[in-house]
Design a protein around this motif. Structure first.
Motif, PDB file in Angstrom:
ATOM      1  N   MET A   1      30.674  38.442  52.046  1.00 40.94           N
ATOM      2  CA  MET A   1      31.085  37.593  50.914  1.00 40.94           C
ATOM      3  C   MET A   1      31.549  36.225  51.437  1.00 40.94           C
ATOM      4  SD  MET A   1      33.524  38.637  47.796  1.00 40.94           S
ATOM      5  CE  MET A   1      33.433  40.404  47.826  1.00 40.94           C
ATOM      6  N   SER A   2      31.064  35.240  50.803  1.00 39.95           N
ATOM      7  CA  SER A   2      31.377  33.896  51.318  1.00 39.95           C
ATOM      8  C   SER A   2      32.818  33.505  50.981  1.00 39.95           C
ATOM      9  CB  SER A   2      30.413  32.890  50.713  1.00 39.95           C
ATOM     10  OG  SER A   2      30.750  32.706  49.364  1.00 39.95           O
ATOM     11  N   MET A   3      33.303  32.541  51.708  1.00 41.85           N
ATOM     12  CA  MET A   3      34.660  32.041  51.474  1.00 41.85           C
ATOM     13  C   MET A   3      34.803  31.524  50.040  1.00 41.85           C
ATOM     14  SD  MET A   3      36.700  32.502  53.883  1.00 41.85           S
ATOM     15  CE  MET A   3      38.047  31.367  53.599  1.00 41.85           C
ATOM     16  N   PHE A   4      33.696  30.944  49.565  1.00 38.73           N
ATOM     17  CA  PHE A   4      33.749  30.357  48.218  1.00 38.73           C
ATOM     18  C   PHE A   4      34.089  31.413  47.166  1.00 38.73           C
ATOM     19  CE2 PHE A   4      31.432  29.721  44.241  1.00 38.73           C
ATOM     20  CZ  PHE A   4      32.106  28.613  43.773  1.00 38.73           C
ATOM     21  N   VAL A   5      33.422  32.560  47.295  1.00 37.83           N
ATOM     22  CA  VAL A   5      33.623  33.602  46.291  1.00 37.83           C
ATOM     23  C   VAL A   5      35.061  34.126  46.356  1.00 37.83           C
ATOM     24  CG1 VAL A   5      32.889  35.874  45.508  1.00 37.83           C
ATOM     25  CG2 VAL A   5      31.206  34.231  46.336  1.00 37.83           C
ATOM     26  N   ILE A   6      35.544  34.335  47.597  1.00 39.12           N
ATOM     27  CA  ILE A   6      36.913  34.822  47.762  1.00 39.12           C
ATOM     28  C   ILE A   6      37.899  33.827  47.160  1.00 39.12           C
ATOM     29  CG2 ILE A   6      38.704  35.447  49.428  1.00 39.12           C
ATOM     30  CD1 ILE A   6      36.364  36.332  51.276  1.00 39.12           C
ATOM     31  N   GLY A   7      37.694  32.554  47.489  1.00 45.27           N
ATOM     32  CA  GLY A   7      38.574  31.500  46.949  1.00 45.27           C
ATOM     33  C   GLY A   7      38.504  31.442  45.438  1.00 45.27           C
ATOM     34  N   TYR A   8      37.294  31.610  44.904  1.00 43.34           N
ATOM     35  CA  TYR A   8      37.068  31.541  43.465  1.00 43.34           C
ATOM     36  C   TYR A   8      37.917  32.570  42.734  1.00 43.34           C
ATOM     37  CZ  TYR A   8      34.400  31.868  39.094  1.00 43.34           C
ATOM     38  OH  TYR A   8      34.026  31.908  37.784  1.00 43.34           O
ATOM     39  N   TYR A   9      37.799  33.844  43.199  1.00 47.03           N
ATOM     40  CA  TYR A   9      38.546  34.899  42.526  1.00 47.03           C
ATOM     41  C   TYR A   9      40.054  34.748  42.764  1.00 47.03           C
ATOM     42  CZ  TYR A   9      34.322  37.239  41.109  1.00 47.03           C
ATOM     43  OH  TYR A   9      33.144  37.527  40.513  1.00 47.03           O
ATOM     44  N   ALA A  10      40.417  34.372  43.986  1.00 46.24           N
ATOM     45  CA  ALA A  10      41.845  34.209  44.295  1.00 46.24           C
ATOM     46  C   ALA A  10      42.459  33.161  43.365  1.00 46.24           C
ATOM     47  CB  ALA A  10      42.022  33.800  45.752  1.00 46.24           C
ATOM     48  N   ALA A  11      41.755  32.036  43.194  1.00 44.05           N
ATOM     49  CA  ALA A  11      42.288  30.956  42.346  1.00 44.05           C
ATOM     50  C   ALA A  11      42.449  31.433  40.907  1.00 44.05           C
ATOM     51  CB  ALA A  11      41.347  29.751  42.409  1.00 44.05           C
ATOM     52  N   LEU A  12      41.416  32.141  40.409  1.00 42.67           N
ATOM     53  CA  LEU A  12      41.468  32.598  39.018  1.00 42.67           C
ATOM     54  C   LEU A  12      42.615  33.574  38.803  1.00 42.67           C
ATOM     55  CD1 LEU A  12      37.927  33.226  37.523  1.00 42.67           C
ATOM     56  CD2 LEU A  12      39.706  31.698  36.753  1.00 42.67           C
ATOM     57  N   ILE A  13      42.731  34.533  39.733  1.00 42.80           N
ATOM     58  CA  ILE A  13      43.763  35.560  39.549  1.00 42.80           C
ATOM     59  C   ILE A  13      45.160  34.953  39.686  1.00 42.80           C
ATOM     60  CG2 ILE A  13      44.718  37.666  40.569  1.00 42.80           C
ATOM     61  CD1 ILE A  13      41.761  38.446  41.125  1.00 42.80           C
ATOM     62  N   VAL A  40      31.057  40.270  36.319  1.00 43.11           N
ATOM     63  CA  VAL A  40      29.687  40.572  35.895  1.00 43.11           C
ATOM     64  C   VAL A  40      28.745  39.458  36.341  1.00 43.11           C
ATOM     65  CG1 VAL A  40      28.237  41.049  33.902  1.00 43.11           C
ATOM     66  CG2 VAL A  40      30.630  41.787  33.915  1.00 43.11           C
ATOM     67  N   LEU A  41      29.195  38.233  36.114  1.00 43.56           N
ATOM     68  CA  LEU A  41      28.356  37.078  36.433  1.00 43.56           C
ATOM     69  C   LEU A  41      28.039  37.041  37.924  1.00 43.56           C
ATOM     70  CD1 LEU A  41      27.468  35.050  34.308  1.00 43.56           C
ATOM     71  CD2 LEU A  41      29.093  33.436  35.273  1.00 43.56           C
ATOM     72  N   GLY A  42      29.047  37.341  38.749  1.00 47.17           N
ATOM     73  CA  GLY A  42      28.860  37.325  40.201  1.00 47.17           C
ATOM     74  C   GLY A  42      27.853  38.370  40.637  1.00 47.17           C
ATOM     75  N   ILE A  43      27.875  39.531  40.009  1.00 45.52           N
ATOM     76  CA  ILE A  43      26.936  40.595  40.374  1.00 45.52           C
ATOM     77  C   ILE A  43      25.524  40.210  39.946  1.00 45.52           C
ATOM     78  CG2 ILE A  43      26.291  42.999  39.915  1.00 45.52           C
ATOM     79  CD1 ILE A  43      29.389  43.458  39.528  1.00 45.52           C
ATOM     80  N   VAL A  44      25.400  39.691  38.702  1.00 51.48           N
ATOM     81  CA  VAL A  44      24.069  39.364  38.175  1.00 51.48           C
ATOM     82  C   VAL A  44      23.503  38.104  38.819  1.00 51.48           C
ATOM     83  CG1 VAL A  44      22.767  38.773  36.105  1.00 51.48           C
ATOM     84  CG2 VAL A  44      24.603  40.466  35.984  1.00 51.48           C
ATOM     85  N   GLY A  45      24.287  37.035  38.808  1.00 49.20           N
ATOM     86  CA  GLY A  45      23.758  35.735  39.218  1.00 49.20           C
ATOM     87  C   GLY A  45      24.077  35.359  40.657  1.00 49.20           C
ATOM     88  N   GLY A  46      24.971  36.072  41.290  1.00 50.75           N
ATOM     89  CA  GLY A  46      25.325  35.747  42.669  1.00 50.75           C
ATOM     90  C   GLY A  46      26.139  34.480  42.763  1.00 50.75           C
ATOM     91  N   VAL A  47      26.221  33.927  43.977  1.00 56.23           N
ATOM     92  CA  VAL A  47      27.051  32.757  44.244  1.00 56.23           C
ATOM     93  C   VAL A  47      26.671  31.541  43.389  1.00 56.23           C
ATOM     94  CG1 VAL A  47      27.854  31.186  46.026  1.00 56.23           C
ATOM     95  CG2 VAL A  47      27.509  33.582  46.556  1.00 56.23           C
ATOM     96  N   PRO A  48      25.353  31.252  43.189  1.00 56.39           N
ATOM     97  CA  PRO A  48      25.020  30.042  42.415  1.00 56.39           C
ATOM     98  C   PRO A  48      25.627  30.063  41.010  1.00 56.39           C
ATOM     99  CG  PRO A  48      23.082  30.887  43.518  1.00 56.39           C
ATOM    100  CD  PRO A  48      24.156  31.911  43.740  1.00 56.39           C
TER     101      PRO A  48
END
Lengths: 354, 552
Positions: A1-13, A40-48
Motif C-alpha cells: 500500500m502506498s504512502m498516499f493511501v495510508i495518509g489519505y485514510y489517516a487524514a480522514l479518520i 469501497v472506492l479504493g477497492i474498486v478504483g484503486g489509488v487513482p
C-alpha cells in the motif's frame, strides 16, 4: 500500500475524530461517510480514484477558501450598509461574485492580459499547448487562451448590453402599464403575448436572416425577445405596489406618472428586478452563444465563446477537450450568476426580515 | 378564581422565556411569565401589540413561531411537558385537545374547500368520529352557535358567508374534537361592533356548555371583561398584574393597568357650527356612486363640514364610509351629485383638479405601514408635499420639515433621516399626519386613523389631532367604526348604513335618545367595561334575534 493511501485514510479518520470530539455532527457525518465510501472506492478504483477524490476535495476547499476570503475582502472594502448585507451572503454567493469579478477583470483588461491578439495567427492549426500557448491553438492557429480572454469581453459585453436594453424596455413598459392601466396596459400586455408566443431562437434566426448579422441587430433582437418576460414581472411587482396607500397619497397630491414610477414604485420593486436581471442575463448569454454557435451571432474573426465551441467542434471526435473550454467558461459564468441571484432572491423574498 | 379552585390544573406555564431572532442575535420577547389554567377557566391576556400575548398563546400549544424559540421554562399541559415533547406528540395534541381560533377567519379557512369538510377534518384524522357522524355534530355545533340554516351553511364555501359567520364557523371547528383548551387570538378584532356581539355571545355560550378552558387574547379591555374569569395584563413580555375580572376592573393595582383603564376618558367639549354665514369647507350634495359595473355603493349622500369642526362618519364596514371619502378626494367620480369646496364645485376626477384644489383636502390613512413609502426617508416623505405645493427648496424646505416634525412631537434631529420601517406604529401615524399638514390643507380626511393602534397610542394621536385642530383651525372628516373615538373627538356625527345617511346631527344629540334604530343598534353594541354588559344586552335584545339584528 502506498504512502498516499495510508495518509489519505489517516487524514480522514483523524478529521472525523476531531469533528466527533467537538460534537460537530454535520462535519462528522460528512467526513466519516466519506471514509466509508472511500473503502469501497479504493477497492474498486484503486489509488487513482482516491487521488481523484483528493483533488476534487482540494479544489472544493480552495474555492471555499477563495470565496470566504473574497467575502471578507468585500466586507472590508464596501460601505457599512452594503457590508451588513454581504455578511448574510452564503459562500456560494461569494463564489459567484468572485467568478463574476474575475470575468469582469478579464473582459475589461483583455488587451493587456491576453498575450496575443484575438485574430492573430501564430501557430499551425490545432497545435497542442506549449509554453507560449497555455491552451494550444485553434483551427486557424490562433492562441486559444487569448481568444477566451477576448471572448469574455465580446460575449459577456454583448449579453450585458442586450440584457440592460431588455430591462429598460420591459421595465418601463411594465411600470407605465401598472400606473396607467386601461388600454395602454392591455395593449402592451397583448404585444408581450405575441412576442412570447414565437419560439425565441426561431424568432432570432428569422430577424437576423432578414437584417443581417450586425452587432446592433443582435442586441436589439435579443432585447425584444427578452423584454416581455421583464415586462410581465415588472407589471406584476408594480401592480402590488400601485395599490399601496402611499401611491394613492402621491396621486392625490397631483404627482405625475414619472414621479410615481421613479420615487414611489421603482424603489419598492428593485429587489425582484435585480434578481430577475441576473437570471435573464444567463438566458440572454446562452441565446447569444447559441446564435454564435449556429453562425448567426458574433461574426469571425471576433472571438466569441459560442462560435469557438463550433469552430473547434471537430476536435471532440479526437478526444480533445479544447472545444469544451469555452463551453466551460459559459457554464461557470452561468452557475456563478445563478449563485448570486439565488442569494438575492432569498433576500427579496422577505425571509430575512422575519 | 375561587369558582375553579377545586378543579384540576389543565395548563401550567412556569417561568416561560421566549427569544426572537432579530439583527442576527436572539433577543428576549417573553421574560419569565407564569400561568395556571384550570379546567373550564377562561383567562384573558391583554396588553399592547408587541407585549407577547400571541406568542404566549402559541407557546401554550408548545409551538414557537418562525424566528422564535422557547429558551427556558416549562409548559405542562395535563401532566405532559410540552417543551421537551417530540413534534409527533405535540401534533397529536393540537386540533384534538388544544384548538386555536385565529384573528382573521377569512385568511384562516382554505377557500377551496367547503366549511364542513374543513370542520370534519380533525375528527376524521384522529378517528374520533365517522364522516356522517362528524357532519351531524358539525350541524349541531352550528346550531348552538346560532348560525343561520345550520344544516345547510356548512356546505358553503368560505367566501359565501359573512365575516362574523365565518368567525363563528371557526369557533365551531375548534370545538369539533371537544378540546380541553381553546386559544382565541383576537377573534373579534377584525369585526364590526355589531358583528362582534354575535361572535362574543357564541364563544361564551359554547365555552360554558362544554366546560372548555380558554385563553382569550385581545387588546380590548371591554371585550375581555365579558369573556374572562381572570385577567392577566402583559407589558413588553412581562406580567404586570393578574387578578380576577371583577377585582381587576374595580381596583387595579399597578399604574400601567390603571392607565389602560383610563384611556377612554379623553373627551373634549363639543363645538358648534359657526354662527356667521361662513361657507362649509366641504359640502357633499346628493352624491350617488358605484364601482364599475357594481350596484350603488352610495345613495344620495349629503353632508357638510364647516371650518374647524370634526365630523365623524360612522357605520359598519360596507356602509360606504370610505367610498364617500374616495368621492371627496376624486378617486371615484360620482354618478350624480357634486362635491363643493367653499361653495365652488370640485371637478369630479382628481386628475382634473388644480394643484390648489388638491392641496385643500388631504388624507390620513388607517394602515400607517402601507401609507408611507418604506424606501423614502422621513424628510422626503414630509418634505415632498411642502416642496410640491409651496415650492420650498434647500434650507427653507429643511426648516419646514423640522417645523412639521416639532408639530407632531417628534424630535427632528432623531427622525429626519430615518426610514418608516424603523418607526413604531404610533410614530408612523404621526408622520402620516405631518405629511397631510405639509400641504397646509384646511380639511383632512382621517380614515380609521386609530383603529390599527393600541389604545394608549391611539389616545396620543387623538390628542395630537385635537391640538392641531385648535392651533391650525383644521376641519376633519373622521371615518371610524369605533364609537368611543367618536365620543371623544367629534362635533357632529353622520351615521351611514348601506350607502345611505341614516341620521346626522350634533354629537350630543346623537348620543341622547331617541335614536334611529340603526344608531341605537350601533351605540348599544359598543362593549362596556361592565362584566355583565353582554349578559344584560342579550337579555334585552333576546337571544334569538341577535344574529338577525347584526346581519341586517
Amino acid at each position: 500500500m502506498s504512502m498516499f493511501v495510508i495518509g489519505y485514510y489517516a487524514a480522514l479518520i483523524t478529521a472525523s475524530c476531531i469533528a466527533a470530539y467537538f460534537q460537530n455532527r454535520k462535519a462528522f457525518m460528512l467526513l466519516f461517510s466519506l471514509t466509508l465510501v472511500s473503502f469501497v472506492l479504493g477497492i474498486v478504483g484503486g489509488v487513482p480514484a482516491l487521488r481523484g477524490v483528493t483533488i476534487f476535495a482540494g479544489i472544493l476547499a480552495l474555492a471555499a477558501g477563495t470565496s470566504y476570503a473574497f467575502r471578507e475582502f468585500l466586507i472590508q472594502v464596501c460601505s457599512p450598509a452594503i457590508a451588513k448585507e454581504l455578511r448574510t451572503a452564503p459562500l456560494t454567493a461569494a463564489f459567484g461574485m468572485f467568478v463574476i469579478f474575475t470575468y469582469a477583470i478579464a473582459g475589461i483588461f483583455a488587451p493587456w492580459i491576453a498575450p496575443f491578439d484575438q485574430s492573430e495567427v501564430i501557430a499551425s492549426a490545432f497545435e497542442p499547448p506549449n509554453e507560449d500557448m497555455l491552451l494550444g491553438a485553434d483551427q486557424l492557429g490562433r492562441d486559444m487562451f487569448s481568444r477566451i480572454i477576448f471572448g469574455a469581453r465580446n460575449s459577456v459585453g454583448l449579453a450585458l448590453v442586450a440584457t440592460v436594453l431588455a430591462f429598460v424596455i420591459g421595465a418601463l413598459a411594465g411600470l407605465y402599464s401598472a400606473v396607467k392601466g386601461g388600454w395602454l396596459d392591455q395593449l402592451s400586455g397583448r404585444v408581450a403575448d405575441v412576442i412570447m408566443s414565437v419560439p425565441s431562437l426561431i424568432f432570432a434566426l428569422l430577424i437576423l436572416s432578414i437584417f443581417g448579422t450586425n452587432l446592433w441587430v443582435i442586441v436589439v433582437v435579443v432585447a425584444i425577445i427578452y423584454s416581455p418576460r421583464v415586462f410581465r414581472l415588472t407589471r406584476a411587482v408594480a401592480g402590488n405596489v400601485v395599490v399601496m396607500d402611499y401611491v394613492e397619497a402621491a396621486r392625490l397630491r397631483g404627482e405625475g406618472d414619472w414621479h410615481l414610477i421613479r420615487k414611489e414604485i421603482l424603489p419598492n420593486s428593485t429587489a425582484p428586478l435585480i434578481a430577475e436581471f441576473g437570471l435573464e442575463f444567463c438566458f440572454v448569454f446562452l441565446l447569444i452563444a447559441g446564435l454564435s454557435f449556429l453562425g448567426l451571432g458574433i461574426q469571425p474573426p471576433t472571438a466569441d465563446w459560442g462560435s469557438m465551441v463550433r469552430e473547434n467542434a471537430t476536435l471532440i471526435s479526437f478526444g480533445d477537450i479544447t472545444p469544451l473550454i469555452p463551453a466551460a467558461a459559459i457554464a461557470l459564468l452561468t452557475v456563478a450568476v445563478n449563485f448570486v441571484v439565488d442569494w438575492m432572491l432569498f433576500r427579496s423574498s422577505g425571509l430575512k426580515e422575519q | 378564581m375561587s369558582k375553579y379552585h377545586n378543579k384540576s390544573v389543565l395548563l401550567e406555564i412556569r417561568d416561560l422565556k421566549i427569544d426572537g431572532y432579530a439583527d442576527e442575535t436572539w433577543v428576549p420577547i417573553i421574560k419569565g411569565v407564569d400561568l395556571t389554567l384550570r379546567r373550564g377557566e377562561v383567562l384573558g391576556l391583554i396588553g399592547e401589540s408587541g407585549a407577547g400575548k400571541s406568542t404566549i398563546g402559541a407557546a401554550a400549544m408548545g409551538y414557537a413561531r418562525d424566528g422564535t424559540r422557547i429558551s427556558e421554562g416549562s409548559i405542562e399541559f395535563d401532566g405532559m411537558e410540552l417543551t421537551t415533547a417530540t413534534s409527533a406528540e405535540k401534533r397529536a395534541l393540537r386540533g384534538s385537545r388544544i384548538a386555536y381560533v385565529a384573528q382573521s377567519a377569512a385568511a384562516s379557512f382554505n377557500p377551496a374547500h367547503k366549511l364542513i369538510d374543513q370542520h370534519t377534518e380533525a375528527p376524521l384524522h384522529y378517528r374520533i368520529k365517522k364522516r356522517m357522524e362528524a357532519q351531524e355534530d358539525a350541524m349541531e355545533l352550528y346550531e348552538r352557535l346560532r348560525l343561520p340554516n345550520p344544516t345547510e351553511i356548512g356546505f358553503r364555501y368560505p367566501h359565501q358567508v359573512s365575516g362574523g359567520q365565518l368567525q363563528r364557523a371557526m369557533t365551531a371547528m375548534a370545538m369539533s374534537c371537544r378540546p380541553d383548551l381553546i386559544i382565541f387570538d383576537e377573534p373579534t378584532t377584525a369585526l364590526d361592533v355589531t358583528t362582534q356581539i354575535e361572535v362574543l355571545a357564541a364563544i361564551r355560550d359554547i365555552v360554558d356548555q362544554f366546560d372548555t378552558a380558554a385563553i382569550y387574547i385581545t387588546h380590548d379591555l371591554a371585550v375581555v371583561a365579558q369573556m374572562a374569569d381572570t385577567i392577566k395584563v402583559l407589558l413588553k413580555g412581562e406580567e404586570v398584574e393578574h387578578a380576577s375580572t371583577e377585582k381587576m376592573l374595580d381596583a387595579p393595582e399597578e399604574d400601567y393597568t390603571k392607565s389602560l383603564w383610563a384611556v377612554r376618558s379623553f373627551k373634549r367639549p363639543q363645538k358648534s357650527r359657526p354662527e356667521d354665514d361662513s361657507r362649509p369647507v366641504i359640502s357633499v350634495q346628493g352624491v350617488d356612486a358605484a364601482y364599475t359595473g357594481g350596484a350603488k355603493v352610495l345613495d344620495d349622500i349629503s353632508f357638510e363640514i364647516y371650518p374647524g369642526m370634526t365630523v365623524a362618519v360612522v357605520g359598519e364596514s360596507g356602509s360606504g364610509k370610505s367610498t364617500a371619502a374616495r368621492v371627496i378626494t376624486g378617486l371615484l367620480p360620482p354618478m350624480s351629485g357634486e362635491v363643493l369646496c367653499r361653495g365652488e364645485a370640485l371637478p369630479p376626477r382628481y386628475q382634473d383638479r388644480t394643484r390648489d384644489q388638491l392641496r385643500q383636502a388631504q388624507m390620513i390613512y388607517q394602515m400607517a405601514d402601507t401609507a408611507l413609502n418604506p424606501k423614502s426617508r422621513i424628510s422626503d416623505i414630509i418634505g415632498r408635499p411642502a416642496q410640491f405645493y409651496s415650492g420650498l427648496k434647500g434650507q427653507g424646505l429643511k426648516q419646514r420639515v423640522d417645523e412639521l416634525l416639532d408639530l407632531i412631537e417628534l424630535d427632528p434631529a432623531k427622525f429626519y433621516n430615518r426610514f418608516p420601517p424603523e418607526l413604531s406604529g404610533g410614530q408612523k401615524q404621526r408622520i402620516g399626519i405631518a405629511r397631510a399638514l405639509a400641504a397646509e390643507p384646511e380639511f383632512i380626511i382621517c380614515d380609521e386613523v386609530t383603529s390599527a393602534l393600541d389604545q394608549l397610542v391611539a389616545e396620543g394621536i387623538l390628542k395630537l389631532l385635537d391640538r392641531l385642530q385648535q392651533e391650525l383651525g383644521l376641519a376633519y372628516m373622521f371615518i371610524t367604526h369605533d364609537l368611543a373615538t367618536v365620543r371623544s373627538i367629534a362635533d357632529e356625527v353622520v351615521v351611514m348604513q348601506n350607502g345611505k345617511v341614516v341620521e346626522q346631527g350634533a354629537k350630543e344629540e346623537m348620543f341622547t335618545p331617541p335614536h334611529h334604530p340603526y344608531t341605537d343598534l350601533l351605540l348599544s353594541s359598543v362593549p362596556e367595561m361592565d362584566p355583565n354588559w353582554l349578559t344584560t344586552l342579550l337579555e334585552e335584545r333576546g337571544v334569538d334575534n341577535i344574529g338577525e339584528a347584526a346581519s341586517v
